[in-house]
Design an enzyme around this catalytic site. Structure first.
Site, short mmCIF file in Angstrom:
data_model
loop_
_atom_site.label_atom_id
_atom_site.label_comp_id
_atom_site.label_asym_id
_atom_site.label_seq_id
_atom_site.Cartn_x
_atom_site.Cartn_y
_atom_site.Cartn_z
N GLN A 1 21.44 8.83 10.63
CA GLN A 1 21.57 7.47 10.13
C GLN A 1 22.45 7.56 8.89
OE1 GLN A 1 17.43 6.92 9.67
NE2 GLN A 1 17.32 8.10 7.79
N ASP B 1 19.62 -0.24 3.09
CA ASP B 1 20.22 1.03 2.67
C ASP B 1 20.58 1.91 3.86
OD1 ASP B 1 17.48 1.26 3.25
OD2 ASP B 1 17.30 3.10 2.06
N ASP C 1 15.00 14.08 12.78
CA ASP C 1 14.31 12.91 12.27
C ASP C 1 14.40 11.78 13.29
OD1 ASP C 1 13.21 11.88 9.56
OD2 ASP C 1 14.67 10.33 10.12
N GLU D 1 10.80 15.01 15.62
CA GLU D 1 9.87 14.27 14.77
C GLU D 1 9.76 12.86 15.33
OE1 GLU D 1 10.83 11.78 12.13
OE2 GLU D 1 9.14 11.88 10.76
N LYS E 1 10.59 11.72 -1.92
CA LYS E 1 11.77 11.15 -1.28
C LYS E 1 12.64 10.41 -2.29
CE LYS E 1 9.35 9.13 2.06
NZ LYS E 1 8.91 8.32 3.22
#
Lengths: 681, 681
Positions: free
Chosen positions: A330, A365, A400, A429, A539
């Site tokens: 992403q 974002d 991810d 994941e 994070k």
């Protein structure tokens, strides 16, 4: 292995006709053989089948393992499971990587049939001469089969003679002919008639790390980060992170998993605790990838350079650790792809690029890739990115959210990497519904995150461990993580240090791969209100840690001890070898893992019992009832007497245990035992 | 259909690659498609699949039916089953015999995805213009798809316009564009993107009688047998039997099943009640086949000639009945094969032919064939024997104990008959373990005896009926027999006439095929002590019956009524259409069967409720809670009000029923209702 050999993927070729001895429902088989079963070298693979025949005559079954080159590697007798179910089970052990296959052979067992008849008729004095002569003929036939070694041949021929020669009583002749010695020979060299064969099904064998590993997760920027009251935060770097590797390696971890290290976007950057607006000093989420400094093929400049990365990888390797990298497909709005390849994103009718949404929530974002817009272009670019990191020593990727990308993309990628770099492993994941998780595994992901963190009660844990040991577990290869940077369950939030101890023991022994997220040593169990993840989540900020605190020292030692025990016990490095033993207590689980010598990864027989309270608040007492058969232990001389030596690997104490084991487990200490099992004496 | 077309059996060709929209776990599929699913013409076949995709966008699925010539016959929308399971279900209806196939298509549903987003964003006032414009573009795309009829095209185009033209509020525009009318059009003509296709799986369609039939079993020699005090027994013959056919046909049976009519052996002939020694006047068991008068291709001389047989078959056909013959592949010691083909039997070491044994029991009146000694010779001879009877009008065989003969024999026979005589049906009488019973069905038996007779409690019956409606039931095609000449369960022995009434109702409605063994009308419920079969069993003696006794008249009328109800209700002639409804009573079952118009064998929608007490001793009262949705009935206007008209086909009375149905069922009468369901008014 040549690429051509790898391409010869065995495919099931179901015979049009039923066999003379029918074989159906062969396992492990997925979607009729469309995708292979899985193993690692020296992993014992249970093979099952339904085998039966007309009438009442006896049958036998053999599991046949075929090597990557198409030649039979080994054949092993199968055994009936239960009574009257017609289900048979066996085990095969591939011993190298590659595209293996297996099949089941079924056959009539005329000696077994004869023996059943003889054991009724001879004692009853019915047709004695006829029965014995018939047996002699069968034993003679067995002894003359091709491939029977001379000693076995001699034993069978002697059995044939014993049945019909001399003057012994019929009952004595029968007994002599079917001694344990003879039965053992027949077990290895049965007289097989009407040999029938199942279809051949694929079995893919990849390197050991796909199944077995101890992972440790870090945010590199936290390792060595420092806060100075005057100048504020100084980030940790790949060079400062390097200095922390010794501590991790000393605990015995063998995979160092780095969250993304790529440049982080600035547009809509998230602040501390997922705040919608960041302040200038917030470092941003490493999952918002891409800035003017580059994208997925680059390193965040504040972390260092590729030279620094190479140094980190080299040091990890010196310490016996592989480096696993995050693959989070992403982009931040600042990712180079956004300007270079706007066609890789979704452009809305108003000309803007679509950010991620879960209406009414907006994730401004993050720009998700739209793989359908240019599948070929995106595929080639991502493959190129992976190869950049592979060239720098990364052979494991933690992927991810793979379930938000098209499956044909992953299947193509996994197929191509299997051809070019069969040692590269991808961990999925995907916390989503079972069909997606199963199918990601089927199409080639080597390992999977899973629901472990949410299985906490005795019933849940017992059912889950049994599930993991079944066919789906073997394909998905579970990685058991008590916590991650995204997961802090209520059990962990409210169970104190004991919860962290309990879940570490369970993760380390519940599957061959487990993972620890840095900070576990400090029992970081405070959640951001309303969420199930840590407050002040790493994070969004720097998080240096002081592991010399008392808790840190205790937990660090425990994690190290768990990895030592796993290293010493091959039984704990296998998945499908579990037995659940009942206990009298509603919060205490007991399970064992065992490998026999012939199927052990290091050639050593091994058996371990885990006895664990799942209650972080209260002391628990009760009895565990051991299934000695599953432990490979003979029953005690008398009921109530000891049957085995039990060495607790955690406390160092040794007990003698019988079938009933009284336990008392206190969460004030370590409320569990990990016990090495040996015969008495 | 040409033989060449029949040979083009569709075989699954799993694609190597996962589809863009993944499809897995397609059903009904047996052993990955190695054997076909089954149906009869105009039978609705449930098709299931797991369909999902990456991310949160909506998907749809379509079941595609492919005709024997390989062309798409029909496509029907599937619907999701449950919430979050990713399981989809649909139905396809083949309309002719032959080797059909089916597959599943999955696709992205961009309008569904958009609608989900729009229904959140528009009311919240987020991005209104963009959302509406995006929707308009999708509706326009849908309207311009190939194959959309002009009226549907107009409706979709209007919806597109409504979204963006004029001055209405955004919420109103959205509402207008997604009216019921538009949704209905989209249901038939969805906008499908990323169309993905499963493998194609086989579906074999054979004639209706394989699924649907009312069987009546007789021993022909009993029909017209007479005892004369002076001369003793005079056997019934095929000619005297013929006179009894009217009575059987009047009851509405459509298959007349004859136990073996071949010459009966004399050596070791069994006497009355299975006595080891027969006296001169004992006729012997028709299952001990073969004498000097001939074997399986001959008729017992005392019964008559082939001319007599032809006359019987012709008369049965006039009366609307097919004749089914027993195929019992075993021989008396006097069978011609014993001397002509001693190699077809097992010769023991002492040179004698092996009789049947279950040590220490000996069955010296029966020589089993040893198929392995000369598979080709035996196969050809048995095929020849079958063709003898087929040439005399027999197109159904009831196969005695098929599970004691090799399965490759049956598979070859069934394959060959399917090519040469696809209307010939074989019923498997295999009471044995599930894998054998399943596999006999898979390799081609058209119908199966089963465990029905031993399922008596409410729990057993509910579970069993649901099982029969599942994939295995559809392949095995159950024939429900309350009793046979071999089966008289304790329930039937001790339940009096009520047990016979209850089990007749259950057999007639529990599956599309049921069977009655002659004498059922007289409640012949006395067992031979220590056995579960009738005393004075007709297998070993003549058994003429007087059906004019009061019980006989009552039961004859009941059986006739049941067959009339079955004839009038297509829903009762289907297997997979059952819904179990809960009841408050521990001995009362309630189930319904329904066919919608488009899937009905005779084009007529139909729904039947069966409400039945399983207690032959006591009156039962309670409440049944009807699942109106499963009945295709709208909920009542108010709770507690009637929702449907219920016409009891047994008593002729009509009620209005709501969701709660109070019942009172008395075994002194008929403790059940078979209710035809219609909407109110």
């Amino acid at each position: 292995m040549s690429s051509a050999a790898r391409r010869r993927l065995p495919r099931p070729a179901p015979s049009a006709a039923i066999g003379r001895i029918p074989i159906v429902e062969v396992g492990p088989v997925f979607e009729g053989g469309r995708w292979p079963a899985r193993a690692v070298p020296r992993e014992s693979v249970p093979v099952t089948a339904t085998v039966f025949r007309e009438g009442h005559d006896r049958v036998g079954a053999t599991a046949v393992l075929v090597g990557p080159e198409g030649k039979v590697h080994s054949s092993r007798a199968m055994w009936p499971v239960g009574q009257g179910l017609d289900r048979w089970e066996g085990r095969v052990v591939p011993d190298a990587e590659g595209e293996w296959s297996f099949r089941v052979e079924a056959w009539a067992d005329p000696i077994g049939t004869w023996l059943h008849e003889a054991e009724i008729k001879i004692p009853a004095g019915i047709d004695e001469d006829l029965v014995l002569a018939t047996g002699a003929r069968l034993f003679a036939k067995a002894s003359s089969q091709v491939g029977v070694p001379s000693e076995a041949r001699r034993i069978l021929a002697a059995a044939a003679a014993a049945l019909v020669e001399g003057k012994a009583k019929a009952t004595d002749r029968l007994e002599a002919a079917v001694s344990t010695k003879v039965r053992d020979v027949l077990q290895d060299h049965p007289l097989r008639e009407h040999l029938s064969t199942s279809a051949t099904y694929p079995l893919r064998v990849v390197r050991e790390r796909a199944l077995v590993g101890a992972w440790y997760e870090v945010f590199p920027r936290s390792l060595g980060a420092e806060f100075h009251p005057k100048t504020g935060w100084r980030t940790g770097t790949l060079r400062t992170a390097l200095k922390h590797l010794d501590r991790i390696a000393e605990m015995g971890f063998d995979v160092l998993y780095l969250t993304p290290i790529h440049p982080i976007g600035t547009t809509f950057r998230k602040g501390r605790n997922n705040a919608l607006e960041a302040i200038a000093t917030d470092p941003g989420s490493p999952y918002a990838i891409g800035s003017a400094a580059g994208g997925h093929d680059a390193i965040e400049p504040s972390l260092g350079t590729f030279d620094d990365f190479d140094a980190l990888v080299a040091r990890a390797q010196e310490l016996g650790m592989e480096v696993a990298l995050d693959l989070a497909l992403q982009c931040s709005p600042n990712h180079p792809w956004v300007t270079e390849h706007p066609e890789w994103f979704t452009t809305r009718l108003d000309g803007t690029i679509a950010y991620a949404e879960n209406p009414p929530k907006k994730y401004q974002d993050i720009y998700p890739l739209n793989f359908d817009n240019d599948p070929e272009g995106i595929y080639c670019e991502i493959l190129r990115v992976l190869k950049v990191w592979m060239a720098h020593g990364v052979r494991i990727f933690r992927v991810d959210n793979p379930h938000t990308k098209p499956l044909p993309f992953w299947e193509r990628l996994l197929n191509e990497l299997r051809e070019s770099d069969p040692d590269v492993l991808l961990l999925a994941e995907a916390f989503t519904r079972p069909p997606m998780m199963h199918t990601l595994a089927l199409i080639g992901f080597h390992q999977s995150y899973n629901y472990f963190a949410w299985r906490n009660t005795k019933e849940e844990v017992e059912e889950y461990l049994a599930d993991l040991a079944g066919p789906w577990g073997s394909v998905m290869r579970p990685a058991l993580w008590p916590t991650t940077h995204d997961i802090l369950t209520p059990f962990m939030q409210w169970g104190g240090q004991a919860a962290f101890v309990i879940r570490a023991l369970l993760a380390a022994t519940g599957a061959p791969t487990w993972g620890i997220y840095s900070g576990y040593e400090l029992v970081e169990n405070v959640a951001r209100p309303g969420s199930e993840e840590q407050i002040d989540n790493e994070k969004y900020e720097f998080k240096p840690r002081d592991f010399t605190l008392e808790t840190g020292v205790f937990m660090t030692e425990l994690l190290g001890q768990l990895n030592s025990i796993r290293a010493a016990h091959p039984a704990l490095r296998r998945l499908r070898n579990i037995t659940i033993h009942p206990t009298s207590d509603a919060a205490t689980v007991c399970f064992s893992r065992r490998v026999e010598e012939w199927e052990s990864p290091d050639g050593k027989a091994d058996c371990v019992i885990v006895l664990l309270s799942l209650d972080p608040q209260h002391a628990r007492e009760g009895v565990a009832w051991l299934n000695l058969d599953a432990l490979g232990i003979a029953p005690p001389a008398e009921p109530g007497k000891p049957a085995l030596t039990a060495h607790d690997e955690l406390s160092g104490t040794t007990f003698e245990w019988g079938t009933e084991v009284f336990f008392s487990l206190d969460p004030a200490g370590i409320p569990g035992h990990i016990v090495s099992v040996a015969p008495l004496g």
